[in-house]
Design an enzyme around this catalytic site. Structure first.
Site, PDB file in Angstrom:
ATOM      1  CE  LYS A 162       8.692  -4.427   0.848  1.00 31.40           C
ATOM      2  NZ  LYS A 162       7.588  -5.371   1.105  1.00 31.40           N
TER       3      LYS A 162
HETATM    4  C1  LIG Z   1       5.251  -0.215  -1.685  1.00 36.36           C
HETATM    5  C2  LIG Z   1       5.035  -0.679  -0.274  1.00 36.36           C
HETATM    6  N1  LIG Z   1       4.709   0.207   0.666  1.00 36.36           N
HETATM    7  C3  LIG Z   1       4.516  -0.167   1.937  1.00 36.36           C
HETATM    8  C4  LIG Z   1       4.642  -1.482   2.323  1.00 36.36           C
HETATM    9  C5  LIG Z   1       4.351  -1.863   3.733  1.00 36.36           C
HETATM   10  O1  LIG Z   1       5.433  -2.493   4.355  1.00 36.36           O
HETATM   11  P1  LIG Z   1       5.188  -3.519   5.549  1.00 36.36           P
HETATM   12  O2  LIG Z   1       4.827  -4.838   4.979  1.00 36.36           O
HETATM   13  O3  LIG Z   1       6.537  -3.559   6.234  1.00 36.36           O
HETATM   14  O4  LIG Z   1       4.139  -2.945   6.414  1.00 36.36           O
HETATM   15  C6  LIG Z   1       4.978  -2.440   1.377  1.00 36.36           C
HETATM   16  C7  LIG Z   1       5.081  -3.867   1.742  1.00 36.36           C
HETATM   17  O5  LIG Z   1       5.014  -4.760   0.927  1.00 36.36           O
HETATM   18  C8  LIG Z   1       5.171  -2.037   0.045  1.00 36.36           C
HETATM   19  O6  LIG Z   1       5.475  -2.921  -0.915  1.00 36.36           O
END
Ligand SMILES: Cc1ncc(COP(=O)(O)O)c(C=O)c1O
Length: 390
Positions: A162
């Site tokens: 990110k």
């Molecule tokens: C649109 C979206 N929602 C939720 C998440 C979940 O994040 P995390 O990887 O920190 O659990 C991601 C991760 O890529 C995402 O792209």
């Protein structure tokens, strides 16, 4: 440990500092850090009271975390088509409403935003909760408001890919004090965090451990201070790349509901047909320059076409009856409209560390590969673009 241990920590509170920084930067009442973006979504849903039997409307193009979070609180994911903004289509949302609908969860994909006004209107008309998944779009905005702060709650991810990363982490943003207090307790076994003796704290409700660690928060804080710099680099690189690809007739770009609010993490573009898109992917791969480009339709698991484990209900533990029934329906649901969009779409990730020379080289290699494929295509291919994106 982000709570307690007052003597040992010598008044160092990194999680609190990052939460305060998020609130200040995004002009938002409250922020709750979590262990990931996925746990942020789960926490937000629980804090908003979404649970067994409730339907949550989400888009066909997102990350698997969307349905994972919905399932994990006992609720039912209802998946709807996207439009050429690569985010949920408000017309499809209206069609998917049922008496069980409780929440609409737009996902601000690839650094840009869902068109929130028509979605907010649906929420108001039907008294529904709006939970924004802004995990991919920190620093982006919609009509002057920061993504993640417009709905009843919003989430960020700080995972390793990110814009702002702390390796693993996430956040829930909200302007509602009760929702925030719920998040605060839910992420820490239901502790009420009142007083100075952790052992003596009360548990007004059941919670889990979705805490972020102070170490991750410290890294997140340092990275978050660089956000504006990251955004300006992304904008510059995005603008150049888009201008170069715009010179190619036959290429179209994703619709951005509020271009000024784009965080520019990706440039998403459409080829006239699926065959031509596949040909560009093959060409980029054969030249070994595909890296950093994403054909979500075929090669990644962000699109419903690749969610066989969901469609076949491959869960380790038994899902509830409502979830099971909904998943069976999902397996045969028609996503032709989403297929027509995703099948023609390639997203190019915008690098932060590219030098000007690298940026120019990437743009020219990409443009040359696309032109080569288009030069070999029949004229028919161009004319079908309108139809396939309609
Ligand atoms: C649109 C979206 N929602 C939720 C998440 C979940 O994040 P995390 O990887 O920190 O659990 C991601 C991760 O890529 C995402 O792209």
């Amino acid at each position: 440990m982000r709570y307690g241990f007052d003597a040992a920590r010598k008044d160092i509170w990194k999680s609190r500092e990052l939460e305060q920084a998020l609130c200040k930067r995004f002009n938002c009442g409250f922020a709750q850090l979590t262990s990931s973006g996925t746990s942020a979504l789960t926490t937000a849903l629980a804090a908003l009271g979404v649970g067994a039997g409730d339907e949550v409307i989400m888009p066909s193009f997102t990350f698997v975390a969307s349905f994972e979070a919905v399932l994990s609180v006992g609720a039912i994911p209802v998946i709807v088509d996207i439009n050429d903004s690569l985010t949920m289509d408000p017309v499809s949302v209206r069609k998917a409403l049922s008496p069980a609908t409780r929440c609409i969860m737009p996902v601000h994909m690839c650094g840009s935003m869902a068109d929130l006004d028509p979605i907010l209107e649906i929420c108001r008309d039907h008294k529904l909760i709006l939970l924004e998944d802004a995990c991919q779009s920190i620093g982006a905005s919609y009509k002057g408001k920061w993504l993640g702060t417009i709905g009843d709650a919003g989430t960020f991810s700080f995972d390793f890919v990110k814009t702002v990363t702390c390796a693993e982490g996430g956040a829930v943003l909200t302007n509602d004090k009760t929702v925030y207090t719920n998040c605060d307790g839910y992420t820490d076994h239901g502790h009420d965090h009142i007083g100075k003796d952790r052992g003596a704290e009360m548990h007004p409700f059941i919670g889990y451990n979705f805490r972020i660690s102070e170490l991750h928060a410290a890294v997140g804080l340092a990275q978050f201070r660089k956000l504006d710099n990251f955004l300006s680099i992304q904008k510059k690189n995005h603008q150049y790349l888009q201008a170069e690809l715009a010179k190619i007739s036959g290429i179209k770009f994703r619709t951005i509901p509020d271009p000024a609010g784009d965080s520019n993490t990706f440039l998403s573009w459409f080829m006239p047909t699926r065959e031509l898109t596949e040909a560009v992917v093959a060409e980029l791969k054969s030249q070994q320059i595909f890296n950093g480009n994403f054909y979500w339709f075929e090669h990644n698991w962000h699109y419903i076409g690749k969610w066989d484990h969901l469609k076949k209900e491959k869960a380790l533990n038994r899902l509830n009856e409502g979830q099971s029934k909904a998943i069976k329906k999902l397996a045969t649901q028609d996503f032709t409209k989403s297929d027509a969009i995703m099948g023609n779409c390639i997203s190019t990730a915008i690098g932060l560390s590219w030098t000007d020379e690298q940026l120019k080289e990437k743009a020219s290699l990409l443009a040359a590969a696309i032109k080569k494929v288009l030069a070999n295509a029949s004229p028919q291919a161009y004319y079908s673009q309108q139809a396939s994106l309609a």
